[in-house]
Design an enzyme around this catalytic site. Structure first.
Site, PDB file in Angstrom:
ATOM      1  N   ARG A 126       0.831  -1.229   0.000  1.00 11.80           N
ATOM      2  CA  ARG A 126       0.000   0.000   0.000  1.00 11.80           C
ATOM      3  C   ARG A 126       0.855   1.265   0.000  1.00 11.80           C
ATOM      4  NH1 ARG A 126      -3.275  -3.039   3.692  1.00 11.80           N
ATOM      5  NH2 ARG A 126      -4.987  -3.942   2.511  1.00 11.80           N
ATOM      6  N   LYS A 148       1.874  11.914 -10.749  1.00 12.35           N
ATOM      7  CA  LYS A 148       1.061  11.020 -11.583  1.00 12.35           C
ATOM      8  C   LYS A 148       1.866   9.762 -11.886  1.00 12.35           C
ATOM      9  CE  LYS A 148      -2.130  14.106 -13.996  1.00 12.35           C
ATOM     10  NZ  LYS A 148      -2.518  14.688 -15.303  1.00 12.35           N
ATOM     11  N   GLU A 190       7.676  20.784 -23.876  1.00  9.85           N
ATOM     12  CA  GLU A 190       7.009  20.876 -22.564  1.00  9.85           C
ATOM     13  C   GLU A 190       7.509  22.110 -21.798  1.00  9.85           C
ATOM     14  OE1 GLU A 190       4.511  19.037 -21.449  1.00  9.85           O
ATOM     15  OE2 GLU A 190       4.564  17.223 -22.661  1.00  9.85           O
ATOM     16  N   LYS A 232       5.201  24.012 -12.527  1.00 11.99           N
ATOM     17  CA  LYS A 232       4.359  22.823 -12.303  1.00 11.99           C
ATOM     18  C   LYS A 232       4.044  22.673 -10.820  1.00 11.99           C
ATOM     19  CE  LYS A 232       3.423  18.103 -13.427  1.00 11.99           C
ATOM     20  NZ  LYS A 232       3.635  16.944 -14.259  1.00 11.99           N
ATOM     21  N   GLU A 242      -6.024  17.103 -10.147  1.00 14.02           N
ATOM     22  CA  GLU A 242      -6.586  17.572 -11.419  1.00 14.02           C
ATOM     23  C   GLU A 242      -8.112  17.696 -11.389  1.00 14.02           C
ATOM     24  OE1 GLU A 242      -4.419  16.176 -14.880  1.00 14.02           O
ATOM     25  OE2 GLU A 242      -6.134  16.615 -16.145  1.00 14.02           O
ATOM     26  N   ARG A 246      -5.052  22.103 -12.653  1.00  8.48           N
ATOM     27  CA  ARG A 246      -3.959  21.254 -13.167  1.00  8.48           C
ATOM     28  C   ARG A 246      -4.155  20.941 -14.653  1.00  8.48           C
ATOM     29  NH1 ARG A 246      -0.710  16.357 -10.188  1.00  8.48           N
ATOM     30  NH2 ARG A 246       0.593  15.829 -11.952  1.00  8.48           N
ATOM     31  N   ASN A 250      -2.254  20.593 -19.626  1.00  3.39           N
ATOM     32  CA  ASN A 250      -2.588  19.864 -20.859  1.00  3.39           C
ATOM     33  C   ASN A 250      -2.616  20.770 -22.086  1.00  3.39           C
ATOM     34  OD1 ASN A 250      -2.860  17.463 -19.437  1.00  3.39           O
ATOM     35  ND2 ASN A 250      -4.992  17.909 -18.917  1.00  3.39           N
ATOM     36  N   HIS A 253      -2.173  19.288 -25.427  1.00  3.65           N
ATOM     37  CA  HIS A 253      -2.221  17.840 -25.270  1.00  3.65           C
ATOM     38  C   HIS A 253      -3.508  17.205 -25.802  1.00  3.65           C
ATOM     39  CE1 HIS A 253       1.313  18.579 -22.878  1.00  3.65           C
ATOM     40  NE2 HIS A 253       1.469  17.295 -22.619  1.00  3.65           N
ATOM     41  N   HIS A 257      -2.584  14.422 -28.182  1.00  4.63           N
ATOM     42  CA  HIS A 257      -2.900  13.029 -27.862  1.00  4.63           C
ATOM     43  C   HIS A 257      -3.598  12.363 -29.055  1.00  4.63           C
ATOM     44  CE1 HIS A 257      -3.267   9.728 -25.107  1.00  4.63           C
ATOM     45  NE2 HIS A 257      -4.576   9.648 -25.298  1.00  4.63           N
ATOM     46  N   HIS A 271       6.141  12.321 -28.382  1.00  6.55           N
ATOM     47  CA  HIS A 271       5.208  13.101 -27.563  1.00  6.55           C
ATOM     48  C   HIS A 271       5.356  14.619 -27.703  1.00  6.55           C
ATOM     49  CE1 HIS A 271       2.497  13.978 -24.274  1.00  6.55           C
ATOM     50  NE2 HIS A 271       3.450  14.683 -23.671  1.00  6.55           N
TER      51      HIS A 271
HETATM   52  N1  GLY Z   1       1.578  15.887 -17.312  1.00  6.62           N
HETATM   53  C1  GLY Z   1       0.494  16.633 -16.823  1.00  6.62           C
HETATM   54  C2  GLY Z   1       0.338  16.541 -15.344  1.00  6.62           C
HETATM   55  O1  GLY Z   1       1.214  16.087 -14.643  1.00  6.62           O
HETATM   56  O2  GLY Z   1      -0.693  16.923 -14.859  1.00  6.62           O
END
Ligand code: GLY
Length: 373
Positions: A126, A148, A190, A232, A242, A246, A250, A253, A257, A271
């Site tokens: 966990r 993430k 980025e 960030k 998010e 957040r 994107n 993106h 995507h 990417h």
């Molecule tokens: N790559 C976008 C984020 O971390 O929210």
């Protein structure tokens, strides 16, 4: 410890706060950087085949010299590694090493290693300690920061994962030296994103110093990585999971995507290249909707092009682009909420915002304009 051109960024998330340390050659100092965290003695390094004879050697030596008890798990390189079957093998390998809650997993590599190893760290027992040592520019400025983690499934990319913050991020600028130029440019897209979404001064700095980042100047690279991580971190602090802001990360993106789906996440379009074309289109769409001055969109595209990034689908060879198909990919994106696709648009450079009511006819017009130009 050599502290020349070292940058520090803090990700402030209450009891889950952590530092990002950025500098040249700092993998060699891993032990001194990790020791203040007072984690368990056992360190499991997860990396990939590409790094086994390079950065892994430096990290292993640094940790052994610092008295750490290390084990290594070497994954296959490439996006295919982020699968359920590889994840299953990874957690078996970790558990077979006889871990406890104090054990620390170190993800050494690019986005693939960071995502799958982060997911493993968040699930075994966990949750065990996680340290990210990103070695690609994309990972240093984006995927290793903010918590993430993910693997892919047959239904799509990054559909299974967690939000799980590391205890420390060590971004060694020296690891960028061995990156192919295309990978460096992909990460640069980025970096530009952070200027475009909220920091016009940074964008201006990139217009002047961007070429130094690509040609390998470590001071410019460290500053760009630190500024990106700071940006960030400030967004993640306000919206870790998010639920709102957040989503600004994107920018480019939603378009990007869809392009990556169409090219099968292959070498045809990597990417950052997809994000670069996506950011150009997001600015064109903002101009079309009367939200952004045309000069700003031209300036964004001018900079991306000058640095060597693509800004048009037509520059990607061997793909039969079709706007309807791209739009249907967007409609299945995980950024869709209640059937509305979220786009990040801009009122100008550094003035991005979240827009949930974009008409698909306008999106299609922008794609067709690019394809027919
Ligand atoms: N790559 C976008 C984020 O971390 O929210």
């Amino acid at each position: 410890m050599n502290t020349s051109s070292r940058e520090f960024v803090n990700v402030n998330l209450d009891d889950r706060s952590y530092p990002i340390i950025i500098g040249e050659g700092i993998i060699k100092e891993a032990s001194q950087l990790i020791d203040p965290l007072q984690l368990g003695k056992k360190k499991i390094i997860v990396t990939d085949q590409n790094l086994a004879s390079t950065h892994l050697v430096s990290l292993r030596e640094a940790l052994k010299n610092g008295g750490h008890d290390t084990a290594e798990i070497i994954l296959k390189s490439g996006e295919q590694t982020k699968s359920i079957s590889e994840f299953s093998l990874l957690i078996n390998s970790i558990l077979e090493l006889g871990i406890d809650r104090e054990t620390c997993l170190i993800a050494l590599g690019g986005g693939v290693v960071g995502d799958i190893a982060g997911f493993a760290a968040s699930t075994v027992l966990r949750g065990i300690n996680l340290i990210q040592i990103p070695t690609s520019l994309v990972a240093q400025v984006d995927s290793s920061v903010g918590g993430k983690t993910a693997i892919n499934t047959p239904q799509g990319k990054n559909l299974v994962g967690t939000f799980y913050q590391p205890r420390l991020v060590i971004a060694d600028i020296k690891s960028l030296k061995t990156l192919p130029i295309r990978e460096l440019l992909s990460g640069y897209a980025e970096i530009v994103k952070y200027g475009l979404l909220g920091d016009v001064i940074f964008f201006e700095w990139l217009e002047e110093h961007g070429p130094k980042i690509i040609s390998g100047n470590p001071v410019a690279q460290a500053k760009a990585v630190a500024t990106s991580c700071r940006s960030k971190a400030s967004i993640v602090k306000k919206d870790e999971r998010e639920a709102g802001e957040r989503a600004l990360l994107n920018l480019g993106h939603t378009f990007g995507h869809a392009f990556e789906i169409e090219t099968g996440f292959s070498e045809k379009l990597i990417h950052g290249e997809a994000v670069s074309i996506g950011m150009a289109m997001a600015f064109d769409l903002s101009v079309r909707l009367g939200l952004c001055p045309k000069e700003d969109a031209n300036r964004v595209k001018g900079h991306l092009k000058k640095i060597g990034l693509p800004i048009s689908l037509k520059s990607i060879q061997g793909i039969d682009w079709n706007s309807d198909r791209l739009i249907s990919h967007m409609a299945r994106d995980k950024k869709v909420r209640d059937g509305n696709i979220t786009f990040i648009l801009a009122n100008g450079i550094g003035k991005a915002f979240i827009c949930e009511n974009v008409q698909m006819a306008d999106v299609k017009a922008i794609i067709n304009k690019d394809l027919n130009a």
